[in-house]
Design a protein around this motif. Structure first.
Motif, short mmCIF file in Angstrom:
data_model
loop_
_atom_site.label_atom_id
_atom_site.label_comp_id
_atom_site.label_asym_id
_atom_site.label_seq_id
_atom_site.Cartn_x
_atom_site.Cartn_y
_atom_site.Cartn_z
N MET A 1 76.27 89.34 38.27
CA MET A 1 77.10 88.99 37.14
C MET A 1 76.82 87.56 36.73
SD MET A 1 80.93 90.42 37.73
CE MET A 1 80.84 90.97 39.42
N GLU A 2 76.95 87.32 35.45
CA GLU A 2 76.81 85.96 34.94
C GLU A 2 78.07 85.62 34.14
OE1 GLU A 2 73.18 85.50 32.73
OE2 GLU A 2 71.95 85.75 34.53
N PHE A 3 78.65 84.47 34.45
CA PHE A 3 79.83 83.99 33.74
C PHE A 3 79.46 82.71 33.02
CE2 PHE A 3 82.34 85.86 37.49
CZ PHE A 3 82.44 87.11 36.89
N LEU A 4 79.94 82.58 31.80
CA LEU A 4 79.70 81.39 30.98
C LEU A 4 81.00 80.62 30.85
CD1 LEU A 4 77.78 79.82 29.07
CD2 LEU A 4 78.55 81.34 27.24
N ILE A 5 80.93 79.30 31.06
CA ILE A 5 82.08 78.42 30.84
C ILE A 5 82.17 78.12 29.35
CG2 ILE A 5 83.06 76.14 31.27
CD1 ILE A 5 81.46 76.16 33.94
N ARG A 6 83.31 78.44 28.76
CA ARG A 6 83.55 78.14 27.36
C ARG A 6 84.84 77.33 27.26
NH1 ARG A 6 82.57 83.10 28.01
NH2 ARG A 6 84.63 83.83 27.48
N PRO A 7 84.71 75.99 27.11
CA PRO A 7 85.91 75.14 27.05
C PRO A 7 86.90 75.64 26.01
CG PRO A 7 83.94 73.80 27.17
CD PRO A 7 83.48 75.22 26.97
N HIS A 8 88.17 75.53 26.34
CA HIS A 8 89.29 75.95 25.49
C HIS A 8 89.34 77.46 25.28
CE1 HIS A 8 89.99 71.73 24.77
NE2 HIS A 8 88.77 71.61 24.32
N ASP A 9 88.48 78.21 25.95
CA ASP A 9 88.46 79.67 25.79
C ASP A 9 88.60 80.39 27.13
OD1 ASP A 9 88.12 82.18 24.43
OD2 ASP A 9 86.03 82.17 25.10
N GLY A 10 87.60 80.22 28.01
CA GLY A 10 87.67 80.90 29.28
C GLY A 10 86.39 80.79 30.07
N ILE A 11 86.34 81.53 31.17
CA ILE A 11 85.14 81.64 31.99
C ILE A 11 84.87 83.13 32.15
CG2 ILE A 11 84.14 81.29 34.28
CD1 ILE A 11 85.64 78.67 34.50
N GLY A 12 83.69 83.55 31.70
CA GLY A 12 83.38 84.97 31.72
C GLY A 12 84.43 85.74 30.94
N PRO A 13 84.89 86.86 31.48
CA PRO A 13 85.86 87.67 30.74
C PRO A 13 87.30 87.15 30.83
CG PRO A 13 85.40 88.70 32.84
CD PRO A 13 84.48 87.50 32.73
N ILE A 14 87.53 86.13 31.67
CA ILE A 14 88.89 85.62 31.85
C ILE A 14 89.13 84.51 30.84
CG2 ILE A 14 90.56 84.66 33.48
CD1 ILE A 14 89.39 87.50 34.18
N LYS A 15 90.17 84.70 30.03
CA LYS A 15 90.49 83.77 28.95
C LYS A 15 91.75 82.98 29.28
CE LYS A 15 87.45 85.86 26.22
NZ LYS A 15 86.12 85.36 26.25
N LEU A 16 91.75 81.72 28.87
CA LEU A 16 92.97 80.93 28.97
C LEU A 16 94.03 81.60 28.11
CD1 LEU A 16 91.35 77.41 28.64
CD2 LEU A 16 92.35 78.39 30.71
N GLY A 17 95.25 81.71 28.62
CA GLY A 17 96.33 82.36 27.88
C GLY A 17 96.42 83.86 28.10
N MET A 18 95.45 84.43 28.82
CA MET A 18 95.45 85.87 29.10
C MET A 18 96.59 86.20 30.06
SD MET A 18 92.28 88.04 30.79
CE MET A 18 91.33 88.29 29.30
N ALA A 19 97.17 87.38 29.90
CA ALA A 19 98.24 87.83 30.78
C ALA A 19 97.71 88.11 32.18
CB ALA A 19 98.91 89.07 30.22
N ARG A 20 98.51 87.81 33.18
CA ARG A 20 98.14 88.00 34.58
C ARG A 20 97.75 89.45 34.85
NH1 ARG A 20 101.60 85.18 39.38
NH2 ARG A 20 99.90 85.14 40.91
N GLU A 21 98.46 90.39 34.30
CA GLU A 21 98.15 91.81 34.51
C GLU A 21 96.77 92.17 33.96
OE1 GLU A 21 99.61 94.01 36.51
OE2 GLU A 21 100.87 92.29 37.04
N GLN A 22 96.38 91.57 32.84
CA GLN A 22 95.05 91.82 32.28
C GLN A 22 93.96 91.32 33.23
OE1 GLN A 22 96.04 89.85 28.38
NE2 GLN A 22 94.69 91.45 27.62
N VAL A 23 94.17 90.14 33.80
CA VAL A 23 93.20 89.58 34.75
C VAL A 23 93.09 90.51 35.95
CG1 VAL A 23 92.66 87.64 36.27
CG2 VAL A 23 93.64 87.21 34.01
N LYS A 24 94.22 90.95 36.47
CA LYS A 24 94.22 91.85 37.62
C LYS A 24 93.46 93.14 37.33
CE LYS A 24 98.37 90.23 39.94
NZ LYS A 24 99.70 90.56 40.45
N GLU A 25 93.59 93.65 36.13
CA GLU A 25 92.86 94.87 35.75
C GLU A 25 91.36 94.61 35.68
OE1 GLU A 25 94.38 96.70 32.18
OE2 GLU A 25 96.45 96.56 32.91
N LEU A 26 90.96 93.50 35.05
CA LEU A 26 89.55 93.17 34.90
C LEU A 26 88.85 92.94 36.23
CD1 LEU A 26 89.53 90.75 31.83
CD2 LEU A 26 88.35 92.94 31.99
N PHE A 27 89.53 92.27 37.16
CA PHE A 27 88.91 91.88 38.43
C PHE A 27 89.47 92.67 39.62
CE2 PHE A 27 87.20 87.29 37.59
CZ PHE A 27 86.23 87.82 36.76
#
Length: 146
Positions: A1-27
């Motif tokens: 897997m490759e993750f890209l750091i995007r300031p003010h946005d996120g790292i890979g598929p995880i976005k700043l402001g994303m709901a905890r449940e969404q993160v848990k589903e993705l990972f």
């Protein structure tokens, strides 16, 4: 897997402001542990902190399951000072290297503990950052308030 750091946005598929449940589903397949304010994935190398169950900070350490990129650089396969300079080039003010920890306030990118012990890919010969992260504006306010 490759993750890209995007300031003010996120790292890979995880976005700043994303709901905890969404993160848990993705990972879900990479879950390690949790506490009240954070979830850890990939053997605790991918840390996600929450404020009101929304992603507020993402901190990433080197792990064999992924590569982390910023500005075309693999952040864990490059001399820490080179990464510092690459991030600094995107800020309007000059920054001085601090090998212990650093936060770039405009991009809200954090660097923690630059040392040879973290150079897993180069036989511990280079000073590499232990963790690279990004935070939200509210995270920056909290950090600056300390």
């Amino acid at each position: 897997m490759e993750f890209l750091i995007r300031p003010h946005d996120g790292i890979g598929p995880i976005k700043l402001g994303m709901a905890r449940e969404q993160v848990k589903e993705l990972f879900a397949g990479f879950f390690t542990l949790t506490d009240e304010a954070s979830d850890f994935y990939f053997d605790s190398c991918f840390q996600v902190e929450y404020e009101n169950d929304l992603v507020d900070f993402i901190g990433v350490s080197q792990n064999e399951n992924y590569k982390l990129f910023f500005g075309g650089y693999d952040v864990f396969d490059i001399e820490g000072s080179t990464l510092f300079a690459a991030i600094s080039a995107n800020e309007s003010k000059n920054h001085s290297l601090n090998e212990s920890e650093y936060i770039f306030p405009e991009q809200i990118i954090t660097l923690w503990d630059m040392d040879e012990q973290y150079d897993y890919l180069g036989n511990h010969k280079r000073k590499v950052w232990a963790q690279v992260g990004i935070g939200s504006k509210s995270y920056l306010k909290v950090v600056n308030g300390l």
